[in-house]
Each structure stands twice: as C-alpha cells, then as structure tokens.
Design a protein around this motif. Structure first.
Motif, short mmCIF file in Angstrom:
data_model
loop_
_atom_site.label_atom_id
_atom_site.label_comp_id
_atom_site.label_asym_id
_atom_site.label_seq_id
_atom_site.Cartn_x
_atom_site.Cartn_y
_atom_site.Cartn_z
N ASN A 3 2.81 2.09 4.34
CA ASN A 3 2.41 1.30 3.18
C ASN A 3 1.06 0.64 3.42
O ASN A 3 0.60 0.52 4.55
CB ASN A 3 3.42 0.16 2.96
CG ASN A 3 4.73 0.68 2.41
OD1 ASN A 3 4.74 1.48 1.50
ND2 ASN A 3 5.83 0.23 3.00
N GLY A 63 2.90 3.38 -0.62
CA GLY A 63 3.49 2.20 -1.24
C GLY A 63 2.62 0.96 -1.00
O GLY A 63 1.78 0.96 -0.09
N ARG A 65 3.12 -3.07 -0.31
CA ARG A 65 4.11 -4.12 -0.01
C ARG A 65 3.40 -5.48 0.00
O ARG A 65 2.40 -5.63 0.71
CB ARG A 65 4.74 -3.84 1.35
CG ARG A 65 5.90 -4.73 1.72
CD ARG A 65 6.41 -4.36 3.09
NE ARG A 65 7.03 -3.04 3.10
CZ ARG A 65 8.31 -2.82 2.77
NH1 ARG A 65 9.08 -3.83 2.44
NH2 ARG A 65 8.79 -1.60 2.80
N LYS A 96 5.15 2.94 -5.30
CA LYS A 96 6.12 1.84 -5.36
C LYS A 96 5.45 0.55 -4.91
O LYS A 96 4.82 0.52 -3.85
CB LYS A 96 7.30 2.18 -4.44
CG LYS A 96 8.39 1.14 -4.51
CD LYS A 96 9.56 1.54 -3.65
CE LYS A 96 10.62 0.45 -3.73
NZ LYS A 96 11.57 0.51 -2.65
N THR A 98 6.29 -3.19 -3.79
CA THR A 98 7.41 -4.04 -3.37
C THR A 98 6.93 -5.49 -3.35
O THR A 98 6.07 -5.85 -2.54
CB THR A 98 7.89 -3.64 -1.95
OG1 THR A 98 8.11 -2.23 -1.95
CG2 THR A 98 9.15 -4.37 -1.57
N GLU A 100 8.26 -9.73 -4.82
CA GLU A 100 9.15 -10.59 -5.61
C GLU A 100 8.39 -11.15 -6.79
O GLU A 100 7.19 -11.43 -6.69
CB GLU A 100 9.60 -11.78 -4.76
CG GLU A 100 10.77 -11.48 -3.88
CD GLU A 100 11.12 -12.70 -3.05
OE1 GLU A 100 11.03 -13.83 -3.57
OE2 GLU A 100 11.44 -12.51 -1.87
#
Ligand SMILES: [Zn+2]
Length: 383
Positions: A3, A63, A65, A96, A98, A100
């Motif tokens: 990532n 990805g 993150r 993707k 990732t 919150e």
C-alpha cells in the motif's frame, strides 16, 4: 500488493506561522510532506495528504491506507472520484482506500471565499469574474515555482501582493514540498495539479469555506488533473471546491481581461522561466499567449513581456499531439487574424506552426510510441 500509507498528521505552531506535516510511505521509502503558512489558521486533519496520495496509488494500482480519520463527505465521494479519473485515463486503476470516517467539526460561520492565484490567465479571469464573492487570493510556493527558486518566488509573490492590494483582497501564502513526493509517482500536469490544489483548499478550510480552482478550456483534450466533473468531488463538510472558467477559451479570456490595468502590469503565463525571467518569451506557453495578445492588439500594453514576439520561434514550436486543445487554441487565434486580415505576418507564423508541426507530430507521435512498444516486445525486429 503493498500500500501507500499516510500517517497521522503532525501540527506545529512556529514563530513564523503554522505547519502541518505527515509521513507518506511508498515503495519502501518515507516522504515527509509539509504545508506551511504565516496566514493561518490551518487544518489539523489528514485530507490534504489523502488528496496528494490518491492519484499515485491509482497510478500504481496500490491500496491507500490512511491512519487518521477522514471527512465522511470526502470518503463518500472517493468511489465516484476514482471512477471519473479512471474513465478519463485508463492507466489509473480504482483502488481500495482504507480509512475511518470522521464526523466533521462545526464549521465557523464567518469564513471566506478564496481563489488560487498564480497570476496567469485562468486565475485572473476567475478573480475578475467572481470578484464580488472572492475575498482571498491563495498563492502557493512549491507548485509551478520550485522551492529553490527564491528570486522568481519573490517577484511572483510581490506581483500577487500587488494584485491583492489593489483588488482589496486578503492574500494567503502557502509553502509546500508536496512535489517531492508527487513528482516521483505521477506527472504534475496530467495527474497531480488538481489534487494538489484541493489539498491546499483542505489545509485552509478553517478560514476558507469555498475555494475556486481556475479551470482551463480543454477543448477535445482529456486532461484529468483538474476538471469540472472532478474538482468539486474533493469537497468536504468544511470547504466547497469549485472549478470555474472551463467554458471560456484562453483567447476569449485574454480578450475579456486584457484591458484591466492589473493584468497589463502583472500577467504571468510562464512556467519554464528560462534565463530566470518572469515571462521568458521563448517557451511555447509564452509564445502562444503573446500571439493571442498580439491578435487582440494589446501585446505592447502587457508590460510583463520584455521582448517582442519572435514570429520565427512561434512558427517552430512543437505542439503535443496528445493535447489537441493547444493546437485548437492557435487555430482560434489564426481564424480571428485571417478574418480581420490585419496581421499577415502573425497569420503566416501561426499557419506554419499549426499545419506543419501539429500534423507532423500527430502523425509521428503515435507511430513513435508504437515503434517503442515493438522495440520492447521484439528487440531484434524493431528499428
Ligand atoms: Zn516562458
């Protein structure tokens, strides 16, 4: 697959302003990216770094993150944002992310409206068109002007201060090293320019509720970095990001803003700054803008071009076949000059440039790419 990772940002208050930095990890290397301004307040969130990291991750198909919570509105736009980028450029893949989601803080009520201001045609156009609404000019060191170019930065900053002062606007100066990370992953003009502006808009969200990104007329080009259908998707609960001016050609813009005294003494179109000059007068962008100004009959009045237009150099500039809007812009100037019949020398130089160079590069450009592909696949047969 590995990532690209963004750490929690670190906010610091310094003697001379505010500083936000974060570590971005990519390909086994750590990049410390910072933003700095003496015209705070700035945000303490991760959104500026997310905007910076998304396109490099898409380009590499890795990805992304993010260690710190992200604006839930921005997070909800990321799928569509990626889909539009990928649709416009097949080299970009949907990846993707990732992170919150974060409930946004309550925005302060009296925040202002900013426009990114480089001193160029698009930024002057948006500033003058929306001057009733705009309160702030945002000037960034580290985008088109390298952090090492102190003299050029000083002159361009004085210029922006002069414009802000005369327009009764507040000037926000931001410095960032984001290109140290970005340039190693993606092309600035193709993929990074728009996200970098969005990053600075996020940075300034505690004081700016709306930020205008001055847009370029793209004609049939498919540039993806900054576009009408992409820029507003960077909006968060704190700052609305708008793209403005995409529907007016550069030639029309110059016709509409060229009589303004501030434009005549401050216009800055050059990003190459050859020989350290403010507008070098010899790069392709300078020559094309000078041709447009001459066709409008106002080149002599624009004081930031020190030398007359070199028609020979204009006739020899190379027009990139993958950016057809540049040739379209020259055709627009040519048709005006031909219609008026007032400047046959300029018409001849424009014709030379468009017909010979553009058609040749359009023909040979894709062939060169094909030949280089074949060379890689079958080295012995190529050439
Ligand atoms: Zn130049």
């Amino acid at each position: 697959m590995a990532n690209i990772e963004i750490d929690t940002p670190n906010f610091r208050r310094l003697d001379d302003g505010e500083h936000l930095s974060a570590k971005i990890r990519s390909g086994g290397l750590d990049y410390e990216v910072y933003f700095k301004t003496r015209n705070g307040p700035i945000c303490i969130g991760v959104e500026p770094f997310l905007a910076l990291g998304l396109l490099p991750a898409m380009r590499r198909g890795q990805g992304l993150r993010v260690a710190h919570p992200v604006s839930s509105l921005l997070l909800s736009h990321l799928q569509l944002l990626q889909a539009r980028f990928a649709q416009a450029d097949p080299r970009l893949r949907i990846i993707k992310v990732t992170a919150e989601a974060e409930s946004p803080p309550q925005p302060l009520s009296e925040r202002r409206v900013g426009v990114f201001f480089s001193g160029g045609v698009d930024s002057f156009f948006t500033l003058l068109e929306r001057h009733d609404e705009i309160t702030d000019l945002i000037f960034v060191h580290g985008f088109d002007i390298p952090l090492t170019s102190h003299q050029l930065h000083r002159v361009a900053l004085q210029n922006a201060q002069d414009v802000a002062g005369h327009m009764g606007k507040h000037l926000i100066q931001v410095e960032t090293n984001l290109r140290h990370f970005g340039d190693r992953h993606v092309d600035w003009g193709e993929h990074l320019y728009g996200p970098a502006l969005a990053a600075v808009a996020h940075l300034l969200s505690p004081q700016i509720r709306r930020a205008f990104i001055p847009g370029e007329y793209l004609g049939s080009s498919r540039l993806v970095a900054s576009r009408l259908d992409i820029d507003p998707l960077w909006t968060t609960e704190m700052v609305q990001i708008l793209h403005h001016g995409h529907d007016v050609t550069r030639f029309e813009k110059l016709g509409r803003i060229g009589s303004h005294p501030l434009v005549r003494r401050s216009l800055r179109v050059c990003w190459e700054n050859r020989n350290g000059r403010f507008n070098c007068g010899i790069c392709s962008k300078c020559l094309r803008n000078m041709a447009a100004l001459r066709a409008h009959g106002i080149l002599e009045q624009v004081k930031t071009f020190e030398h007359p237009l070199d028609l020979g150099a204009l006739s020899r500039i190379t027009l990139p076949w993958q950016l057809p809007h540049i040739a379209e812009g020259l055709r627009e100037i040519l048709s005006r000059v031909e219609r008026e019949g007032s400047d046959p020398e300029l018409a001849s130089a424009l014709r030379g440039c468009i017909h010979e160079r553009y058609h040749r590069s359009r023909f040979y450009g894709p062939r060169r790419i094909l030949r280089s592909l074949l060379t890689r696949l079958w080295p012995s047969k190529a050439s």
